[in-house]
Scaffold this motif. Structure first.
Motif, PDB file in Angstrom:
ATOM      1  N   LEU A 108       2.662  -4.738  10.092  1.00 56.67           N
ATOM      2  CA  LEU A 108       3.244  -3.203   9.059  1.00 56.67           C
ATOM      3  C   LEU A 108       3.584  -2.110  10.484  1.00 56.67           C
ATOM      4  O   LEU A 108       4.422  -1.821   9.629  1.00 56.67           O
ATOM      5  CB  LEU A 108       1.656  -2.906   8.662  1.00 56.67           C
ATOM      6  CG  LEU A 108       1.418  -3.720   7.448  1.00 56.67           C
ATOM      7  CD1 LEU A 108      -0.051  -2.879   6.948  1.00 56.67           C
ATOM      8  CD2 LEU A 108       1.872  -3.485   6.263  1.00 56.67           C
ATOM      9  N   TYR A 116       1.569   1.138   2.825  1.00 51.94           N
ATOM     10  CA  TYR A 116       0.218   0.500   3.235  1.00 51.94           C
ATOM     11  C   TYR A 116      -0.551   1.048   2.489  1.00 51.94           C
ATOM     12  O   TYR A 116      -1.318   0.297   2.024  1.00 51.94           O
ATOM     13  CB  TYR A 116      -0.281   1.863   4.436  1.00 51.94           C
ATOM     14  CG  TYR A 116       0.455   2.268   5.880  1.00 51.94           C
ATOM     15  CD1 TYR A 116       1.350   1.041   6.450  1.00 51.94           C
ATOM     16  CD2 TYR A 116       0.762   3.156   6.891  1.00 51.94           C
ATOM     17  CE1 TYR A 116       2.283   0.984   7.102  1.00 51.94           C
ATOM     18  CE2 TYR A 116       1.480   3.394   8.239  1.00 51.94           C
ATOM     19  CZ  TYR A 116       2.108   2.315   8.302  1.00 51.94           C
ATOM     20  OH  TYR A 116       2.694   2.490   9.535  1.00 51.94           O
ATOM     21  N   THR A 117      -0.377   1.615   1.472  1.00 56.08           N
ATOM     22  CA  THR A 117      -1.305   2.392   0.338  1.00 56.08           C
ATOM     23  C   THR A 117      -1.841   0.602  -0.858  1.00 56.08           C
ATOM     24  O   THR A 117      -2.550   0.058  -0.347  1.00 56.08           O
ATOM     25  CB  THR A 117      -0.567   3.169  -0.629  1.00 56.08           C
ATOM     26  OG1 THR A 117      -0.764   4.135  -0.176  1.00 56.08           O
ATOM     27  CG2 THR A 117      -1.483   3.658  -2.131  1.00 56.08           C
ATOM     28  N   ASN A 166       5.588   4.272   5.129  1.00 56.22           N
ATOM     29  CA  ASN A 166       4.330   4.090   5.479  1.00 56.22           C
ATOM     30  C   ASN A 166       3.406   4.378   4.098  1.00 56.22           C
ATOM     31  O   ASN A 166       2.590   2.968   4.098  1.00 56.22           O
ATOM     32  CB  ASN A 166       4.334   5.315   6.317  1.00 56.22           C
ATOM     33  CG  ASN A 166       4.940   5.583   8.223  1.00 56.22           C
ATOM     34  OD1 ASN A 166       6.300   5.078   7.541  1.00 56.22           O
ATOM     35  ND2 ASN A 166       4.743   4.675   8.949  1.00 56.22           N
ATOM     36  N   PHE A 214      -3.845  -1.563   2.062  1.00 58.19           N
ATOM     37  CA  PHE A 214      -4.905  -1.133   1.722  1.00 58.19           C
ATOM     38  C   PHE A 214      -6.142  -1.630   0.716  1.00 58.19           C
ATOM     39  O   PHE A 214      -7.550  -1.650   0.320  1.00 58.19           O
ATOM     40  CB  PHE A 214      -5.493   1.067   2.093  1.00 58.19           C
ATOM     41  CG  PHE A 214      -4.992   0.264   3.591  1.00 58.19           C
ATOM     42  CD1 PHE A 214      -4.480  -0.218   4.441  1.00 58.19           C
ATOM     43  CD2 PHE A 214      -4.080   2.025   3.904  1.00 58.19           C
ATOM     44  CE1 PHE A 214      -4.254   0.331   5.703  1.00 58.19           C
ATOM     45  CE2 PHE A 214      -4.153   2.088   5.180  1.00 58.19           C
ATOM     46  CZ  PHE A 214      -3.692   1.508   6.490  1.00 58.19           C
ATOM     47  N   SER A 240      -3.066   7.273   2.584  1.00 59.68           N
ATOM     48  CA  SER A 240      -3.008   5.974   2.130  1.00 59.68           C
ATOM     49  C   SER A 240      -4.258   5.650   2.019  1.00 59.68           C
ATOM     50  O   SER A 240      -4.454   4.557   1.128  1.00 59.68           O
ATOM     51  CB  SER A 240      -1.997   5.047   3.872  1.00 59.68           C
ATOM     52  OG  SER A 240      -1.121   5.583   3.774  1.00 59.68           O
ATOM     53  N   THR A 276       7.713  -0.408   9.595  1.00 64.50           N
ATOM     54  CA  THR A 276       7.613   1.624   9.435  1.00 64.50           C
ATOM     55  C   THR A 276       8.082   2.094  10.577  1.00 64.50           C
ATOM     56  O   THR A 276       7.275   3.739   9.872  1.00 64.50           O
ATOM     57  CB  THR A 276       6.325   1.376   8.591  1.00 64.50           C
ATOM     58  OG1 THR A 276       5.169   1.242   9.293  1.00 64.50           O
ATOM     59  CG2 THR A 276       5.989   0.622   7.434  1.00 64.50           C
ATOM     60  N   PHE A 310      -3.316  -0.034  14.761  1.00 60.87           N
ATOM     61  CA  PHE A 310      -2.065   1.056  14.443  1.00 60.87           C
ATOM     62  C   PHE A 310      -1.987   2.416  15.388  1.00 60.87           C
ATOM     63  O   PHE A 310      -0.946   3.232  16.027  1.00 60.87           O
ATOM     64  CB  PHE A 310      -2.848   2.240  13.677  1.00 60.87           C
ATOM     65  CG  PHE A 310      -1.992   1.273  11.946  1.00 60.87           C
ATOM     66  CD1 PHE A 310      -1.763   0.479  11.896  1.00 60.87           C
ATOM     67  CD2 PHE A 310      -1.525   2.094  10.819  1.00 60.87           C
ATOM     68  CE1 PHE A 310      -1.168  -0.716  10.787  1.00 60.87           C
ATOM     69  CE2 PHE A 310      -1.176   1.220   9.906  1.00 60.87           C
ATOM     70  CZ  PHE A 310      -1.101   0.115   9.583  1.00 60.87           C
ATOM     71  N   ALA A 322      -1.629  -5.942  10.359  1.00 58.45           N
ATOM     72  CA  ALA A 322      -1.499  -4.667  11.143  1.00 58.45           C
ATOM     73  C   ALA A 322      -0.790  -4.233  11.880  1.00 58.45           C
ATOM     74  O   ALA A 322       0.244  -3.289  12.069  1.00 58.45           O
ATOM     75  CB  ALA A 322      -2.910  -4.080  12.058  1.00 58.45           C
ATOM     76  N   TYR A 343      -2.068   7.616   7.879  1.00 59.51           N
ATOM     77  CA  TYR A 343      -2.554   6.956   7.354  1.00 59.51           C
ATOM     78  C   TYR A 343      -4.282   7.021   6.580  1.00 59.51           C
ATOM     79  O   TYR A 343      -4.666   6.270   5.744  1.00 59.51           O
ATOM     80  CB  TYR A 343      -3.591   5.843   8.804  1.00 59.51           C
ATOM     81  CG  TYR A 343      -4.986   4.848   8.552  1.00 59.51           C
ATOM     82  CD1 TYR A 343      -4.543   3.811   9.024  1.00 59.51           C
ATOM     83  CD2 TYR A 343      -6.053   6.101   8.673  1.00 59.51           C
ATOM     84  CE1 TYR A 343      -5.925   3.133   8.579  1.00 59.51           C
ATOM     85  CE2 TYR A 343      -6.669   5.313   8.935  1.00 59.51           C
ATOM     86  CZ  TYR A 343      -6.800   3.725   8.832  1.00 59.51           C
ATOM     87  OH  TYR A 343      -8.477   2.736   8.615  1.00 59.51           O
TER      88      TYR A 343
END
Length: 206
Positions: free
Chosen positions: A11, A127-128, A123, A131, A52, A15, A146, A8, A49
């Motif tokens: 990431l 992220y997608t 992002n 996740f 995503s 980004t 985050f 996390a 977030y």
């Protein structure tokens, strides 16, 4: 759990490095309160977030070029601020009426949030898929990290503008430079997301 936290953090850092420059520019503007910047940054990253998470659940990915079109917003804000300075209408007066101050505060929060979202095409793209391979508990844990990293990012930008050595030059010159930073950021967003090519295709089709 340690590996998930490290993921996390990685990431977030990869980004959101460019967000530091944006935050410094906002903190250099005396008309934008620190709490408004914090609220706007949290709202913008929360929206990225949440989007995503939704896209990962639906197995959808929004093309970065479409998100990048929001890059016109910081360009417009920067040009407007530059025009105000040219007219000599860029005072630091803090004696505005309470209603105007509240309205301006909401507008500032929206500006910071929208700029954060505009800068978030990468992002969504990163992220997608991450996740999509994680459980609900893991996605929630990443969200907590985050949120903590967002506060650390805001704190770092605030510290830079208030540092006893480098803070005064940033405060002194930051407001004059901020419009150019926002215009450059918007142009970079449009270019990096491929939005210029999207706009060009629209013009060719027109």
């Amino acid at each position: 759990m340690t590996a998930l936290v490290a993921l996390a953090v990685g990431l977030f850092v990869t980004t959101n490095l460019d967000d530091l420059f944006m935050l410094v520019a906002f903190f250099s503007d005396a008309r934008v309160r620190p709490r408004q910047i914090v609220a706007g940054q949290l709202a913008g990253l929360a929206a990225l977030y949440a989007a995503s998470v939704v896209f990962s659940l639906l197995s959808l990915v929004v093309a970065p070029a479409w998100i990048g079109l929001l890059g016109v917003l910081p360009i417009a804000i920067g040009l407007h601020a530059f025009a105000r300075r040219q007219r000599g209408d860029d005072s630091d007066d803090d004696d505005a009426a309470p209603d105007a101050d509240r309205a301006g505060g909401r507008a500032n929060v929206l500006v910071v949030a929208a700029t954060t979202i505009a800068n978030g095409g990468d992002n969504l793209g990163i992220y997608t898929p991450v996740f999509a391979t994680r459980s609900g508990v893991e996605i929630a844990a990443i969200g907590v990290v985050f949120a903590a990293m967002t506060m650390a990012w805001v704190g770092a930008a605030f510290w830079l503008t208030r540092h006893p050595t480098i803070g005064p030059p940033i405060q002194r010159h930051g407001r004059r430079v901020a419009p150019f930073v926002l215009v450059a950021l918007g142009a970079w967003i449009l270019h990096d997301a491929g939005s210029f090519a999207l706009l060009a295709s629209w013009l060719r089709a027109a």
